[in-house]
Design a protein around this motif. Structure first.
Motif, PDB file in Angstrom:
ATOM      1  N   ALA B 203       0.815  -1.217   0.000  1.00  0.00           N
ATOM      2  CA  ALA B 203       0.000   0.000   0.000  1.00  0.00           C
ATOM      3  C   ALA B 203       0.848   1.266   0.000  1.00  0.00           C
ATOM      4  CB  ALA B 203      -0.932  -0.015   1.212  1.00  0.00           C
ATOM      5  N   THR B 204       2.018   1.208   0.628  1.00  0.00           N
ATOM      6  CA  THR B 204       2.829   2.417   0.745  1.00  0.00           C
ATOM      7  C   THR B 204       3.935   2.472  -0.319  1.00  0.00           C
ATOM      8  OG1 THR B 204       4.138   1.234   2.384  1.00  0.00           O
ATOM      9  CG2 THR B 204       2.442   2.724   3.221  1.00  0.00           C
ATOM     10  N   ALA B 205       3.827   1.624  -1.354  1.00  0.00           N
ATOM     11  CA  ALA B 205       4.891   1.549  -2.358  1.00  0.00           C
ATOM     12  C   ALA B 205       5.118   2.885  -3.069  1.00  0.00           C
ATOM     13  CB  ALA B 205       4.574   0.461  -3.384  1.00  0.00           C
ATOM     14  N   ASP B 206       4.014   3.533  -3.435  1.00  0.00           N
ATOM     15  CA  ASP B 206       4.161   4.805  -4.150  1.00  0.00           C
ATOM     16  C   ASP B 206       4.791   5.865  -3.248  1.00  0.00           C
ATOM     17  OD1 ASP B 206       3.092   3.606  -6.309  1.00  0.00           O
ATOM     18  OD2 ASP B 206       1.106   4.529  -6.138  1.00  0.00           O
ATOM     19  N   PHE B 207       4.382   5.831  -1.968  1.00  0.00           N
ATOM     20  CA  PHE B 207       4.958   6.781  -1.017  1.00  0.00           C
ATOM     21  C   PHE B 207       6.476   6.590  -0.926  1.00  0.00           C
ATOM     22  CE2 PHE B 207       6.558   7.384   3.322  1.00  0.00           C
ATOM     23  CZ  PHE B 207       6.380   8.747   3.454  1.00  0.00           C
ATOM     24  N   VAL B 208       6.898   5.322  -0.815  1.00  0.00           N
ATOM     25  CA  VAL B 208       8.330   5.031  -0.659  1.00  0.00           C
ATOM     26  C   VAL B 208       9.100   5.423  -1.917  1.00  0.00           C
ATOM     27  CG1 VAL B 208      10.016   3.172  -0.375  1.00  0.00           C
ATOM     28  CG2 VAL B 208       7.980   3.231   1.061  1.00  0.00           C
ATOM     29  N   GLN B 209       8.513   5.125  -3.049  1.00  0.00           N
ATOM     30  CA  GLN B 209       9.150   5.550  -4.305  1.00  0.00           C
ATOM     31  C   GLN B 209       9.279   7.067  -4.337  1.00  0.00           C
ATOM     32  OE1 GLN B 209       7.242   3.844  -7.786  1.00  0.00           O
ATOM     33  NE2 GLN B 209       8.495   5.174  -9.081  1.00  0.00           N
ATOM     34  N   GLY B 210       8.258   7.729  -3.803  1.00  0.00           N
ATOM     35  CA  GLY B 210       8.270   9.191  -3.757  1.00  0.00           C
ATOM     36  C   GLY B 210       9.359   9.729  -2.839  1.00  0.00           C
ATOM     37  N   THR B 211       9.570   9.084  -1.680  1.00  0.00           N
ATOM     38  CA  THR B 211      10.609   9.570  -0.770  1.00  0.00           C
ATOM     39  C   THR B 211      11.983   9.407  -1.426  1.00  0.00           C
ATOM     40  OG1 THR B 211      10.850   7.433   0.354  1.00  0.00           O
ATOM     41  CG2 THR B 211       9.289   8.993   1.311  1.00  0.00           C
TER      42      THR B 211
END
Lengths: 176, 257
Positions: B203-211
């Motif tokens: 679920a947080t994959a996009d967030f991590v890619q963003g960081t």
């Protein structure tokens, strides 16, 4: 311009050798990076030279360009164009390495995969630049004297007559 | 007469040959171009396959304590006052030196953070996935962000580094990330199922890619990188410092703005 010189057998064989050397190196360098474009993007970023938004397209395109130009050179297809393109990539690499050297940035050049910051990258720069200058010379030579034995160009640009020395000018025209 | 006719014939032949040659050159040139275009698209396609991304339809993409610009996670939300130094740690969960940093200075940072003397932000990077050719940095980052939703970010962060494999590149197993580290971090009972769902759905994959992107964009190419009020600290200096000296560095480094 070099019509007389280009007709000499040793010049043609030297072109053959030059395009095999730079072509082979380009293929190897590109093929290693090809399956890992994101790593290639990071290697480009480590130079801190290009604007951020350009690093991704460059990182993706570079391995493909290397492999294609390398294949063209090894096969002797569009040798003139491929020779100059190969030379151009070498100029870009030399500029890149000189840039990080001048700025005291210590990185793995990422030439054959890898890349990113390392401890003693700077010690490698002179040798890397020397290598690229040598390859640059190969590319320029192939660009200046594109005719060579065992090249697909000989079929592609064949005029239907046995090759004569005078062919060179015609050949150059047809590719200009 | 005969001479000029022969000449004309020869010219015609020549122009035919030239046209044929031109055609040949164009066809071969087009083939080469097609190979280039196909190669570029294949590369992009393959890299998309290698990238972990959120399961379609997964919700809760951004951890609760994410910074406003979603470039990291605040370790000590609500514990610090305005105007305290902002310490940002750029890390990759597969980076051995990051573990070393965590072991050496983690307790100091935790102490400063829990007392509210600094604002502590962890900015997760995932570039070692590319270098090491696995996806463990991303998966660990995803799990850590999920742990934030379970209220255990700092503890889970510590658990990952404590469980970092000896050899760089070994990576983290699903068992470690889903079960072992969660247990170490105290994610139990009612909290465990949502945490594991979050991890399973990436679920947080996009967030991590963003960081990771935000950090690269900010010019951070290596980990660990420690920034105080936007000023990068010199790692060679930091790693020679005592914990107390490091504490003073964090508290006294001026911003660059």
């Amino acid at each position: 311009m070099f019509g007389n010189l280009a007709a000499r057998p040793w010049v043609r064989w030297l072109t053959f050798a030059a395009r095999q050397i730079i072509g082979f190196v380009l293929i190897v360098a590109g093929a290693i990076k090809l399956p890992w474009p994101e790593a290639s993007v990071l290697a480009v970023r480590a130079y801190q030279l290009l604007p951020f938004d350009l690093t991704r397209p460059v990182g993706y395109a570079l391995p493909v360009i290397e492999v294609v130009v390398g294949l063209l050179l090894v096969l002797g297809l569009f040798t003139r164009l491929a020779g100059w393109l190969g030379a151009l990539t070498m100029v870009a690499f030399i500029i890149g390495i000189s840039w990080v050297w001048a700025h005291g940035i210590s990185i793995d050049c990422g030439c054959f995969g890898g890349g990113g910051e390392t401890e003693n990258g700077i010690a490698q720069y002179p040798w890397e630049i020397a290598r690229d200058v040598g390859l640059l010379a190969c590319g320029v030579w192939a660009g200046l004297f594109p005719r060579s034995p065992l090249a697909l160009d000989n079929w592609l640009f064949a005029s239907g007559q046995p090759p004569e020395p005078a062919d060179d000018d015609e050949l150059e025209e047809s590719r200009a | 007469m005969t001479q000029s006719r022969r000449e004309a014939l020869r010219r015609q032949q020549e122009s035919q040959q030239r046209a044929k040659r031109l055609q040949r050159v164009i066809i071969v040139g087009a083939i080469v171009l097609a190979v280039v275009v196909a190669g570029v698209f294949a590369t992009i396609f393959i890299s998309q396959l290698n990238k972990p991304s959120a399961v379609p339809g997964a919700s809760a993409g951004v951890p609760v304590n994410a910074t406003a610009d979603q470039s990291g996670i605040i370790v000590n939300p609500g514990k610090f006052a305005d105007g305290v130094p902002k310490a940002e740690i750029f890390l990759d969960y597969q980076c051995p030196v990051c573990k070393q940093f965590e072991t050496t200075f983690g307790p100091t940072l935790d102490d400063l953070a829990s007392k509210g003397e600094i604002q502590l932000i962890y900015r997760t990077m995932t570039f070692l996935d590319s270098n090491l050719r696995n996806d463990s940095s991303s998966r660990a980052g995803i799990a850590a962000a999920c742990a934030d939703n379970a209220g255990a970010f700092a503890a889970y962060h510590g658990a990952i580094f404590a469980g970092q494999p000896e050899t760089e590149g070994t990576g983290y197993t699903t068992q470690q990330l889903r079960v072992d580290f969660a247990a170490t971090a105290g994610i139990t009972g009612d909290k465990l199922t949502p945490f594991q769902q979050c991890y399973d759905n990436r679920a947080t994959a996009d967030f991590v890619q963003g960081t990771n992107e935000a950090a690269s964009k900010g010019g951070v190419n290596s980990t660990p990188t420690i920034m105080v009020n936007g000023t990068k600290l010199d790692n060679n200096t930091v790693f020679q410092q005592s914990a107390e000296a490091f504490r003073q560095t964090i508290l006294t480094t001026k911003g660059n703005g």
